[in-house]
Design a protein around this motif. Sequence first.
Motif, PDB file in Angstrom:
ATOM      1  N   GLY A 129     -25.554 -26.691  23.720  1.00  0.00           N
ATOM      2  CA  GLY A 129     -25.353 -25.389  23.217  1.00  0.00           C
ATOM      3  C   GLY A 129     -24.230 -25.332  22.234  1.00  0.00           C
ATOM      4  O   GLY A 129     -23.631 -26.445  21.916  1.00  0.00           O
ATOM      5  N   GLY A 130     -23.903 -24.170  21.620  1.00  0.00           N
ATOM      6  CA  GLY A 130     -22.747 -24.218  20.670  1.00  0.00           C
ATOM      7  C   GLY A 130     -21.490 -24.556  21.315  1.00  0.00           C
ATOM      8  O   GLY A 130     -21.298 -24.417  22.477  1.00  0.00           O
ATOM      9  N   ASN A 131     -20.171 -24.322  20.577  1.00  0.00           N
ATOM     10  CA  ASN A 131     -18.990 -24.512  20.828  1.00  0.00           C
ATOM     11  C   ASN A 131     -18.896 -25.788  21.857  1.00  0.00           C
ATOM     12  O   ASN A 131     -18.236 -25.537  22.747  1.00  0.00           O
ATOM     13  CB  ASN A 131     -18.664 -23.274  21.892  1.00  0.00           C
ATOM     14  CG  ASN A 131     -16.973 -23.257  22.233  1.00  0.00           C
ATOM     15  OD1 ASN A 131     -16.468 -23.332  21.326  1.00  0.00           O
ATOM     16  ND2 ASN A 131     -16.797 -22.798  23.467  1.00  0.00           N
ATOM     17  N   GLY A 132     -19.612 -26.903  21.452  1.00  0.00           N
ATOM     18  CA  GLY A 132     -19.609 -28.029  22.241  1.00  0.00           C
ATOM     19  C   GLY A 132     -20.035 -28.038  23.414  1.00  0.00           C
ATOM     20  O   GLY A 132     -19.713 -28.600  24.381  1.00  0.00           O
ATOM     21  N   ALA A 133     -20.946 -27.180  23.829  1.00  0.00           N
ATOM     22  CA  ALA A 133     -21.642 -26.837  24.992  1.00  0.00           C
ATOM     23  C   ALA A 133     -20.487 -26.748  26.200  1.00  0.00           C
ATOM     24  O   ALA A 133     -20.849 -27.271  27.355  1.00  0.00           O
ATOM     25  CB  ALA A 133     -22.611 -28.016  25.473  1.00  0.00           C
ATOM     26  N   GLY A 134     -19.609 -26.099  25.685  1.00  0.00           N
ATOM     27  CA  GLY A 134     -18.499 -25.760  26.684  1.00  0.00           C
ATOM     28  C   GLY A 134     -17.090 -26.887  26.521  1.00  0.00           C
ATOM     29  O   GLY A 134     -16.116 -26.270  27.078  1.00  0.00           O
ATOM     30  N   ASP A 135     -17.274 -27.697  25.526  1.00  0.00           N
ATOM     31  CA  ASP A 135     -16.067 -28.770  25.555  1.00  0.00           C
ATOM     32  C   ASP A 135     -15.240 -28.357  24.380  1.00  0.00           C
ATOM     33  O   ASP A 135     -14.381 -29.125  23.821  1.00  0.00           O
ATOM     34  CB  ASP A 135     -16.722 -29.988  25.238  1.00  0.00           C
ATOM     35  CG  ASP A 135     -17.169 -30.690  26.560  1.00  0.00           C
ATOM     36  OD1 ASP A 135     -16.634 -30.207  27.602  1.00  0.00           O
ATOM     37  OD2 ASP A 135     -18.213 -31.172  26.646  1.00  0.00           O
ATOM     38  N   GLY A 136     -15.552 -27.035  23.677  1.00  0.00           N
ATOM     39  CA  GLY A 136     -14.707 -26.846  22.510  1.00  0.00           C
ATOM     40  C   GLY A 136     -15.387 -26.812  21.302  1.00  0.00           C
ATOM     41  O   GLY A 136     -16.211 -27.376  21.065  1.00  0.00           O
ATOM     42  N   PRO A 137     -15.177 -25.809  20.146  1.00  0.00           N
ATOM     43  CA  PRO A 137     -15.667 -25.572  18.772  1.00  0.00           C
ATOM     44  C   PRO A 137     -15.679 -26.753  18.049  1.00  0.00           C
ATOM     45  O   PRO A 137     -16.522 -27.135  16.953  1.00  0.00           O
ATOM     46  CB  PRO A 137     -14.839 -24.554  18.211  1.00  0.00           C
ATOM     47  CG  PRO A 137     -13.540 -24.379  18.858  1.00  0.00           C
ATOM     48  CD  PRO A 137     -13.688 -25.216  20.356  1.00  0.00           C
ATOM     49  N   ALA A 138     -14.750 -27.869  18.091  1.00  0.00           N
ATOM     50  CA  ALA A 138     -14.914 -29.016  17.364  1.00  0.00           C
ATOM     51  C   ALA A 138     -15.795 -29.897  17.518  1.00  0.00           C
ATOM     52  O   ALA A 138     -16.286 -30.509  16.252  1.00  0.00           O
ATOM     53  CB  ALA A 138     -13.298 -29.831  17.798  1.00  0.00           C
ATOM     54  N   TYR A 139     -16.573 -29.649  18.555  1.00  0.00           N
ATOM     55  CA  TYR A 139     -17.699 -30.552  18.740  1.00  0.00           C
ATOM     56  C   TYR A 139     -19.114 -29.867  18.088  1.00  0.00           C
ATOM     57  O   TYR A 139     -20.331 -30.541  17.787  1.00  0.00           O
ATOM     58  CB  TYR A 139     -18.029 -30.658  19.973  1.00  0.00           C
ATOM     59  CG  TYR A 139     -17.385 -31.772  20.781  1.00  0.00           C
ATOM     60  CD1 TYR A 139     -17.379 -33.143  20.610  1.00  0.00           C
ATOM     61  CD2 TYR A 139     -16.332 -31.583  21.948  1.00  0.00           C
ATOM     62  CE1 TYR A 139     -16.686 -34.184  21.086  1.00  0.00           C
ATOM     63  CE2 TYR A 139     -15.794 -32.551  22.536  1.00  0.00           C
ATOM     64  CZ  TYR A 139     -15.794 -33.786  22.120  1.00  0.00           C
ATOM     65  OH  TYR A 139     -15.037 -34.915  22.701  1.00  0.00           O
TER      66      TYR A 139
END
Length: 216
Positions: A129-139
């Motif tokens: 998913g978006g937002n790094g799939a939970g790892d943060g928007p940088a991804y």
Amino acid sequence: MSPRTTPRNSRTTVIRTRAAVLAAGLGASVALGAGVAVAADTTAASSTAHAVEAQAAAQAKAATAKTDAKKAAAKKAASWVDPVKKYTLSAKFNQAGGMWSAKHSGQDFAVPTGTDVMAAHGGTVVKAGGNGAGDGPAYGNAIVIKHGNGTYSQYAHLSRIDVKIGQVVKTGQHIAKSGSTGNSSGPHLHFEIRTTANYGSAVDPVAFLRSQGVTV
């Protein structure tokens, strides 16, 4: 018939009989010798044939072992694959730079937007998913796959995600399209190998892939 005639004739008969027996014996000896020679030749030929057969069997066994070794090596290499094809390696693992708050956590594969992204190894999708799939928007858009050997692979900056959480994927299976979402200066795939599903557990992905027989 006189008394002397009978003994002379008998003596002649005995001599002739002895000569016949001697000749027969000599013939038998010659025949026996020839038979022994033939038997010796047959034994030698048989030994040579067995030696040739043994050598051929040994060569065939060696060829089979070599083929099996090649198959095993090919199988090992096929168990992990590059996540994209026709790429250029750009930012490296643990590289410092202004693009990241800390050192680079993966390996970037420079490819055009829309390039097929593949699962580097079979496993189960645990993040997508978006937002790094939970790892943060940088991804940006990202995917994390859990593998059976206790490792995880992560794919980030995707333009499109084509798998869902819980989905089982095979080695080399299409999972997404590359892009430039999140903190990215251009289209590429950010790829990580992790020891957990979450940010902060990454190891050198190129070294890992090479240890699995993949030429990166």
